[in-house]
Design an enzyme around this catalytic site. Structure first.
Site, PDB file in Angstrom:
ATOM      1  N   GLU A  89      -1.734  -0.913 -10.160  1.00 49.40           N
ATOM      2  CA  GLU A  89      -1.147  -2.043 -10.901  1.00 49.40           C
ATOM      3  C   GLU A  89      -1.714  -2.205 -12.300  1.00 49.40           C
ATOM      4  O   GLU A  89      -1.019  -2.625 -13.226  1.00 49.40           O
ATOM      5  CB  GLU A  89      -1.353  -3.352 -10.121  1.00 49.40           C
ATOM      6  CG  GLU A  89      -0.510  -3.476  -8.862  1.00 49.40           C
ATOM      7  CD  GLU A  89      -1.175  -2.900  -7.617  1.00 49.40           C
ATOM      8  OE1 GLU A  89      -2.165  -2.138  -7.736  1.00 49.40           O
ATOM      9  OE2 GLU A  89      -0.704  -3.227  -6.513  1.00 49.40           O
TER      10      GLU A  89
ATOM     11  N   GLU B 211      -1.068  -1.928   0.061  1.00 47.16           N
ATOM     12  CA  GLU B 211      -1.318  -3.288   0.569  1.00 47.16           C
ATOM     13  C   GLU B 211      -0.605  -3.523   1.900  1.00 47.16           C
ATOM     14  O   GLU B 211      -1.154  -4.136   2.810  1.00 47.16           O
ATOM     15  CB  GLU B 211      -0.871  -4.317  -0.472  1.00 47.16           C
ATOM     16  CG  GLU B 211      -1.745  -4.274  -1.715  1.00 47.16           C
ATOM     17  CD  GLU B 211      -1.231  -5.161  -2.830  1.00 47.16           C
ATOM     18  OE1 GLU B 211      -0.080  -4.960  -3.267  1.00 47.16           O
ATOM     19  OE2 GLU B 211      -1.968  -6.059  -3.260  1.00 47.16           O
TER      20      GLU B 211
ATOM     21  N   ALA C 136       5.597  -2.070  -4.815  1.00 45.09           N
ATOM     22  CA  ALA C 136       6.662  -3.042  -5.042  1.00 45.09           C
ATOM     23  C   ALA C 136       7.673  -2.385  -5.976  1.00 45.09           C
ATOM     24  O   ALA C 136       7.353  -1.421  -6.672  1.00 45.09           O
ATOM     25  CB  ALA C 136       6.077  -4.298  -5.677  1.00 45.09           C
TER      26      ALA C 136
ATOM     27  N   GLY D  44       1.770  -2.017  -3.717  1.00 42.88           N
ATOM     28  CA  GLY D  44       2.229  -2.778  -2.546  1.00 42.88           C
ATOM     29  C   GLY D  44       2.336  -1.920  -1.292  1.00 42.88           C
ATOM     30  O   GLY D  44       2.240  -2.431  -0.177  1.00 42.88           O
TER      31      GLY D  44
HETATM   32  N1  CO8 Z   1       9.433   0.903  -8.016  1.00 46.76           N
HETATM   33  C1  CO8 Z   1      10.691   1.281  -8.324  1.00 46.76           C
HETATM   34  N2  CO8 Z   1      11.091   2.573  -8.319  1.00 46.76           N
HETATM   35  C2  CO8 Z   1      10.179   3.502  -7.971  1.00 46.76           C
HETATM   36  C3  CO8 Z   1       8.855   3.174  -7.641  1.00 46.76           C
HETATM   37  C4  CO8 Z   1       8.498   1.788  -7.661  1.00 46.76           C
HETATM   38  N3  CO8 Z   1       7.271   1.372  -7.325  1.00 46.76           N
HETATM   39  N4  CO8 Z   1       8.186   4.316  -7.366  1.00 46.76           N
HETATM   40  C5  CO8 Z   1       9.053   5.315  -7.509  1.00 46.76           C
HETATM   41  N5  CO8 Z   1      10.265   4.842  -7.880  1.00 46.76           N
HETATM   42  C6  CO8 Z   1      11.484   5.604  -8.145  1.00 46.76           C
HETATM   43  C7  CO8 Z   1      11.407   6.321  -9.475  1.00 46.76           C
HETATM   44  O1  CO8 Z   1      11.726   5.434 -10.536  1.00 46.76           O
HETATM   45  C8  CO8 Z   1      12.423   7.409  -9.285  1.00 46.76           C
HETATM   46  O2  CO8 Z   1      13.710   6.868  -9.453  1.00 46.76           O
HETATM   47  P1  CO8 Z   1      14.813   7.630 -10.362  1.00 46.76           P
HETATM   48  O3  CO8 Z   1      15.073   8.909  -9.608  1.00 46.76           O
HETATM   49  O4  CO8 Z   1      15.970   6.684 -10.355  1.00 46.76           O
HETATM   50  O5  CO8 Z   1      14.195   7.859 -11.676  1.00 46.76           O
HETATM   51  C9  CO8 Z   1      12.271   7.778  -7.816  1.00 46.76           C
HETATM   52  O6  CO8 Z   1      11.617   6.659  -7.207  1.00 46.76           O
HETATM   53  C10 CO8 Z   1      11.416   9.004  -7.602  1.00 46.76           C
HETATM   54  O7  CO8 Z   1      10.170   8.804  -8.250  1.00 46.76           O
HETATM   55  P2  CO8 Z   1       9.571   9.841  -9.344  1.00 46.76           P
HETATM   56  O8  CO8 Z   1      10.662  10.599  -9.997  1.00 46.76           O
HETATM   57  O9  CO8 Z   1       8.649   9.065 -10.228  1.00 46.76           O
HETATM   58  O10 CO8 Z   1       8.743  10.803  -8.366  1.00 46.76           O
HETATM   59  P3  CO8 Z   1       7.436  11.638  -8.720  1.00 46.76           P
HETATM   60  O11 CO8 Z   1       7.207  12.527  -7.540  1.00 46.76           O
HETATM   61  O12 CO8 Z   1       7.543  12.249 -10.066  1.00 46.76           O
HETATM   62  O13 CO8 Z   1       6.250  10.543  -8.801  1.00 46.76           O
HETATM   63  C11 CO8 Z   1       4.972   8.632  -8.084  1.00 46.76           C
HETATM   64  C12 CO8 Z   1       5.867   9.820  -7.675  1.00 46.76           C
HETATM   65  C13 CO8 Z   1       3.644   9.137  -8.661  1.00 46.76           C
HETATM   66  C14 CO8 Z   1       4.699   7.819  -6.825  1.00 46.76           C
HETATM   67  C15 CO8 Z   1       5.686   7.781  -9.144  1.00 46.76           C
HETATM   68  O14 CO8 Z   1       6.992   7.484  -8.684  1.00 46.76           O
HETATM   69  C16 CO8 Z   1       5.016   6.474  -9.457  1.00 46.76           C
HETATM   70  O15 CO8 Z   1       4.024   6.438 -10.163  1.00 46.76           O
HETATM   71  N6  CO8 Z   1       5.535   5.339  -8.917  1.00 46.76           N
HETATM   72  C17 CO8 Z   1       5.047   4.008  -9.174  1.00 46.76           C
HETATM   73  C18 CO8 Z   1       3.764   3.751  -8.396  1.00 46.76           C
HETATM   74  C19 CO8 Z   1       3.245   2.384  -8.726  1.00 46.76           C
HETATM   75  O16 CO8 Z   1       2.861   2.062  -9.815  1.00 46.76           O
HETATM   76  N7  CO8 Z   1       3.199   1.487  -7.701  1.00 46.76           N
HETATM   77  C20 CO8 Z   1       2.695   0.171  -7.834  1.00 46.76           C
HETATM   78  C21 CO8 Z   1       3.781  -0.782  -8.160  1.00 46.76           C
HETATM   79  S1  CO8 Z   1       3.179  -2.416  -8.500  1.00 46.76           S
HETATM   80  C22 CO8 Z   1       2.922  -3.090  -6.985  1.00 46.76           C
HETATM   81  O17 CO8 Z   1       3.132  -2.509  -5.975  1.00 46.76           O
HETATM   82  C23 CO8 Z   1       2.426  -4.480  -6.949  1.00 46.76           C
HETATM   83  C24 CO8 Z   1       2.342  -5.053  -5.524  1.00 46.76           C
HETATM   84  C25 CO8 Z   1       2.525  -6.490  -5.469  1.00 46.76           C
HETATM   85  C26 CO8 Z   1       2.127  -7.088  -6.736  1.00 46.76           C
HETATM   86  C27 CO8 Z   1       2.824  -8.260  -7.147  1.00 46.76           C
HETATM   87  C28 CO8 Z   1       2.566  -8.492  -8.614  1.00 46.76           C
HETATM   88  C29 CO8 Z   1       3.123  -9.716  -9.160  1.00 46.76           C
END
Ligand code: CO8
Length: 262
Positions: free
Chosen positions: A135, A115, A69, A112
């Site tokens: 999460e 999921e 998400a 997500g």
């Molecule tokens: N949301 C928003 N932006 C994201 C997300 C995300 N989930 N994942 C990556 N991005 C963005 C980064 O912020 C970055 O943007 P910017 O260039 O503007 O800084 C761009 O994508 C590239 O990402 P990275 O620079 O971080 O790339 P890396 O190769 O270094 O890392 C990763 C890749 C490991 C995937 C890393 O981006 C990461 O950890 N992402 C988040 C993963 C995460 O935690 N996902 C779970 C989110 S929570 C969720 O999905 C809940 C589901 C529904 C629940 C409802 C709850 C109420």
């Protein structure tokens, strides 16, 4: 179909619709507009009056199926609007689609994203797919069915480990644990494999395919005796379809069936 900003839709094979998540700057993070577009595209394939589409492939890029998400969109959300507007509920629309959906997962399928892949009917992955429910690291828990679908797919102990530690798992593990049905040697092979399977499914009568999906899904909702009875009733119903006559007559006459989808 250029009406979408965050996805690309196409019909690459006979009877097969493809939806590619296309928000590369955010690793296909599932912001609300993306989910609105995804639901609209799935509905358009599902409700096509001409019944030209028989299966859908859902994929992302080589780098990310979807990294979850959209955390930036979600970070200031308050309980009153999350609960009040039933945040994330719209994601379940995918599970109301009657066409089979095959997820072709390459790269990150986190939170997500994992999921979403688990909501599909069949999951294939590429060699570098990375799955996880991170999460817990954000101070929350899976909110789009992860705790339920992962547990049903891989069992309690492994699901607990993944959800409570936030550790990722690999394509090989996903396959070994029964979450994905196949790992392919490359991202392209994964998408092509999904398209191949979708094409096979789309070559059959739409009603029987829809019934097959419905009865397998019923296995998750009822006990065995009820489920077997449910299956039998749907099976009986198919004798009212034209395709049952077409399919069985073609077999008896050693001919290839020409499905009517009725
Ligand atoms: N949301 C928003 N932006 C994201 C997300 C995300 N989930 N994942 C990556 N991005 C963005 C980064 O912020 C970055 O943007 P910017 O260039 O503007 O800084 C761009 O994508 C590239 O990402 P990275 O620079 O971080 O790339 P890396 O190769 O270094 O890392 C990763 C890749 C490991 C995937 C890393 O981006 C990461 O950890 N992402 C988040 C993963 C995460 O935690 N996902 C779970 C989110 S929570 C969720 O999905 C809940 C589901 C529904 C629940 C409802 C709850 C109420």
């Amino acid at each position: 179909d250029q009406k979408y900003e965050y996805i690309v839709t196409s019909t690459p094979r006979p009877g097969v619709g493809q939806i590619t998540l296309n928000r590369p700057k955010a690793l296909n993070a599932l912001c609300s507009p993306l989910m609105t577009e995804l639901n609209a595209a799935l509905r358009a394939f599902d409700r096509d009056e001409s019944k030209s589409i028989g299966a859908v492939v859902l994929t992302g890029s080589d780098r990310a199926f979807a990294a979850g998400a959209d955390i930036k969109e979600m970070k200031d959300l308050e309980f009153s609007s999350a609960y009040g507007r039933d945040f994330i509920k719209a994601w379940s629309e995918l599970t109301e689609i009657t066409l089979p959906i095959i997820a072709a997962v390459n790269g990150y399928a986190l939170g997500g994203g994992c999921e979403l892949a688990m909501m599909a009917d069949i999951m294939y992955c590429g060699p570098k797919a990375v799955f996880g429910q991170p999460e817990i690291k954000l101070g929350v828990i899976p909110g789009a069915g992860g705790s339920q679908r992962l547990t049903r797919a891989i069992g309690k102990s492994k699901a607990m480990e993944i959800i409570l530690t936030g550790k990722n798992f690999t394509a090989e593990e996903a396959e070994k644990w029964g979450l994905a049905s196949k790992v392919f040697e490359s991202p392209e092979a994964c998408v092509n494999g999904a398209l191949d399977t979708a094409e096979v499914i789309a070559s059959y009568g739409r009603l029987a395919v829809k019934a097959g999906k419905e009865v397998v899904n019923q296995a998750y909702e009822t006990g065995l005796a009820e489920g077997v009875k449910y299956e039998r009733r749907i099976f009986h119903g198919l004798f009212a379809s034209k395709d049952q006559k077409i399919g069985m007559t073609a077999f008896a006459n050693k001919q290839k069936p020409e499905w009517s989808h009725e």
